[in-house]
Design a protein around this motif. Sequence first.
Motif, PDB file in Angstrom:
ATOM      1  N   GLU A   1       0.881  -1.167   0.000  1.00  0.00           N
ATOM      2  CA  GLU A   1       0.000   0.000   0.000  1.00  0.00           C
ATOM      3  C   GLU A   1       0.914   1.212   0.000  1.00  0.00           C
ATOM      4  N   ILE A   2       0.878   1.980  -1.096  1.00  0.00           N
ATOM      5  CA  ILE A   2       1.834   3.062  -1.266  1.00  0.00           C
ATOM      6  C   ILE A   2       1.111   4.398  -1.392  1.00  0.00           C
ATOM      7  N   THR A   3       1.635   5.380  -0.682  1.00  0.00           N
ATOM      8  CA  THR A   3       1.140   6.743  -0.786  1.00  0.00           C
ATOM      9  C   THR A   3       2.273   7.596  -1.324  1.00  0.00           C
ATOM     10  N   TYR A   4       2.047   8.163  -2.509  1.00  0.00           N
ATOM     11  CA  TYR A   4       3.057   9.018  -3.135  1.00  0.00           C
ATOM     12  C   TYR A   4       2.863  10.445  -2.630  1.00  0.00           C
TER      13      TYR A   4
ATOM     14  N   GLY B   1      16.485  13.809   1.419  1.00  0.00           N
ATOM     15  CA  GLY B   1      16.754  14.712   2.529  1.00  0.00           C
ATOM     16  C   GLY B   1      15.655  14.553   3.569  1.00  0.00           C
ATOM     17  N   GLU B   2      15.033  15.662   3.935  1.00  0.00           N
ATOM     18  CA  GLU B   2      13.931  15.623   4.900  1.00  0.00           C
ATOM     19  C   GLU B   2      12.560  15.477   4.238  1.00  0.00           C
ATOM     20  N   GLU B   3      12.526  15.542   2.914  1.00  0.00           N
ATOM     21  CA  GLU B   3      11.257  15.456   2.181  1.00  0.00           C
ATOM     22  C   GLU B   3      10.809  14.007   2.035  1.00  0.00           C
ATOM     23  N   VAL B   4       9.591  13.724   2.435  1.00  0.00           N
ATOM     24  CA  VAL B   4       9.016  12.394   2.252  1.00  0.00           C
ATOM     25  C   VAL B   4       8.481  12.294   0.830  1.00  0.00           C
ATOM     26  N   LEU B   5       8.994  11.324   0.087  1.00  0.00           N
ATOM     27  CA  LEU B   5       8.544  11.106  -1.286  1.00  0.00           C
ATOM     28  C   LEU B   5       7.421  10.081  -1.354  1.00  0.00           C
ATOM     29  N   ALA B   6       7.508   9.063  -0.507  1.00  0.00           N
ATOM     30  CA  ALA B   6       6.480   8.022  -0.506  1.00  0.00           C
ATOM     31  C   ALA B   6       6.500   7.283   0.828  1.00  0.00           C
ATOM     32  N   GLU B   7       5.333   6.775   1.195  1.00  0.00           N
ATOM     33  CA  GLU B   7       5.186   5.943   2.387  1.00  0.00           C
ATOM     34  C   GLU B   7       4.561   4.630   1.942  1.00  0.00           C
ATOM     35  N   VAL B   8       5.153   3.531   2.402  1.00  0.00           N
ATOM     36  CA  VAL B   8       4.712   2.214   1.932  1.00  0.00           C
ATOM     37  C   VAL B   8       4.507   1.284   3.115  1.00  0.00           C
TER      38      VAL B   8
END
Length: 133
Positions: free
Chosen positions: A61-64, A97-104
Amino acid sequence: MPNALPHLHHIGVLPADIDFMGHVNNARYLNWVQDAVLAHWHKLAPPETAAKYLWVALKHEITYRKPAFLDDDVIAMVVLEKVQGARSFYDTVIKRGEEVLAEVKSSWCCIDAETLRPARIANEIQEYFFPKD
């Protein structure tokens, strides 16, 4: 179950990762998660155990959040949340860096390399992934 230590997996964005829109193709993120989870397993499991078992993905389950681009320095932070029998549940955060690109959130099944049947992860092996304080 005690908290597991995060595993950091460095990712280099390559030209082959870039799609027609000029950023990393969404499908590549799943490859990154697979690479990061398997690297975590091979880093912590004893070599004889790592050779005895294989992993197959059951669910992702991925959130971009933001796109990644060519030559970005990307890190996947993998945390093993829990183990239930032959299944393992992971949270992976992909960052620049500190930026979240995706959460899986993903679940995986451990299988015996010889029989290709699901295999429970013994408690003594789980201890490598969930160290006691």
